[in-house]
Design a protein around this motif. Sequence first.
Motif, PDB file in Angstrom:
ATOM      1  N   ASN A  11       7.903   1.114  -5.709  1.00 43.12           N
ATOM      2  CA  ASN A  11       7.554   2.478  -6.135  1.00 43.12           C
ATOM      3  C   ASN A  11       8.759   3.405  -6.181  1.00 43.12           C
ATOM      4  O   ASN A  11       8.603   4.619  -6.334  1.00 43.12           O
ATOM      5  CB  ASN A  11       6.475   3.076  -5.232  1.00 43.12           C
ATOM      6  N   VAL A  38       4.977  -2.645 -10.304  1.00 42.64           N
ATOM      7  CA  VAL A  38       4.856  -1.202 -10.106  1.00 42.64           C
ATOM      8  C   VAL A  38       3.471  -0.781 -10.577  1.00 42.64           C
ATOM      9  O   VAL A  38       3.117  -0.979 -11.754  1.00 42.64           O
ATOM     10  CB  VAL A  38       5.934  -0.425 -10.888  1.00 42.64           C
ATOM     11  N   TYR A  40       0.914   2.366 -11.296  1.00 39.07           N
ATOM     12  CA  TYR A  40       1.112   3.794 -11.551  1.00 39.07           C
ATOM     13  C   TYR A  40      -0.098   4.406 -12.238  1.00 39.07           C
ATOM     14  O   TYR A  40      -0.957   3.719 -12.778  1.00 39.07           O
ATOM     15  CB  TYR A  40       2.362   4.001 -12.408  1.00 39.07           C
ATOM     16  N   GLN A  41      -0.157   5.731 -12.173  1.00 33.23           N
ATOM     17  CA  GLN A  41      -1.167   6.526 -12.869  1.00 33.23           C
ATOM     18  C   GLN A  41      -0.471   7.387 -13.919  1.00 33.23           C
ATOM     19  O   GLN A  41       0.746   7.607 -13.855  1.00 33.23           O
ATOM     20  CB  GLN A  41      -1.919   7.417 -11.872  1.00 33.23           C
ATOM     21  N   THR A  59       5.953   9.915 -18.272  1.00 33.64           N
ATOM     22  CA  THR A  59       5.516   8.980 -17.232  1.00 33.64           C
ATOM     23  C   THR A  59       6.022   7.575 -17.524  1.00 33.64           C
ATOM     24  O   THR A  59       6.486   6.874 -16.617  1.00 33.64           O
ATOM     25  CB  THR A  59       3.978   8.967 -17.128  1.00 33.64           C
ATOM     26  N   VAL A  63       8.343   5.440 -14.982  1.00 33.07           N
ATOM     27  CA  VAL A  63       7.919   4.145 -14.452  1.00 33.07           C
ATOM     28  C   VAL A  63       8.912   3.057 -14.845  1.00 33.07           C
ATOM     29  O   VAL A  63       9.254   2.181 -14.032  1.00 33.07           O
ATOM     30  CB  VAL A  63       6.498   3.805 -14.947  1.00 33.07           C
ATOM     31  N   ALA A  87       4.780  -3.300 -15.013  1.00 31.40           N
ATOM     32  CA  ALA A  87       4.256  -1.976 -14.683  1.00 31.40           C
ATOM     33  C   ALA A  87       2.796  -1.955 -15.117  1.00 31.40           C
ATOM     34  O   ALA A  87       2.484  -2.189 -16.294  1.00 31.40           O
ATOM     35  CB  ALA A  87       5.047  -0.885 -15.390  1.00 31.40           C
TER      36      ALA A  87
END
Length: 266
Positions: A11, A38, A40-41, A59, A63, A87
């Motif tokens: 992260n 990874v 992620y949102q 984003t 990422v 990701a």
Amino acid sequence: MTAPGIVVGANGSATSTAAVRWAAAEAQLRGVGLDVVVAYQWRIPGRSFASRGELVRTTGAHVREILDAAVNEARSSAEGVPVRGAAIVGDPVPVLLEAATDADLLVVGGRGRGSPGPLLSPVTTQLAAYAPSSVAVVRPGWSSDRRTVVVGVTESPGASTTMGTAFEEANLRRPATLLAVTAQTGPDRVLDQLAPWRGKYPEVPVVCHVASGEPGAVLVEKSREAGLLVVGAGSHQDFEGLRLGPIRLHLLHHAECPVLIARDRR
């Protein structure tokens, strides 16, 4: 994708970087591949965006930067290890549990001493409790120079898996000593548990220690000079935390070396 030997969550934090380095070194020892994942949102805390397009672009770039840095860290830490990066949109726990479905080992970070907040995040606690594979929890400051593998010896149903994992890890790290610690049984019973594994790994030197203190405190003390602490997965309760048990949670919070929770995949 084919199943990797090891999956590590990343992260971008110093803690996850330490976990990536350890995972890469472990993959090199085992001769297996490494997947860096990874989760992620579509959001960046503390940032607002004028449009969805701007959100997605920003984003995505953020990422990708985290993933590329983690993959590069893994490759530079362990030359020759096949490293892949992914990701994946989603919360870290379900994403990493799914990624570890066919893996031998899941590696996650635990916060270091002096870090703000608890030493172990809820994400790490849940992954340690519910991963289908063995799980290693790693904090910054681990050292590959420490040549002792500590194993907590019990008479639980999973004791054979725990002991076998500890011997395997000590054998991979040769020359390394296996320190078998127990506070629940006598030396004769410990020797009985060790016997089949000593036959399989005759080159691993073993030291037995029957402790008189509280098991968690004794194992934390032994972890200070160890390269790895191996413990069993515990019971199969349905509630977070209870599944690991108080001693295992104590070790995950306070051990001063990586902690490996051993699970049998067969």
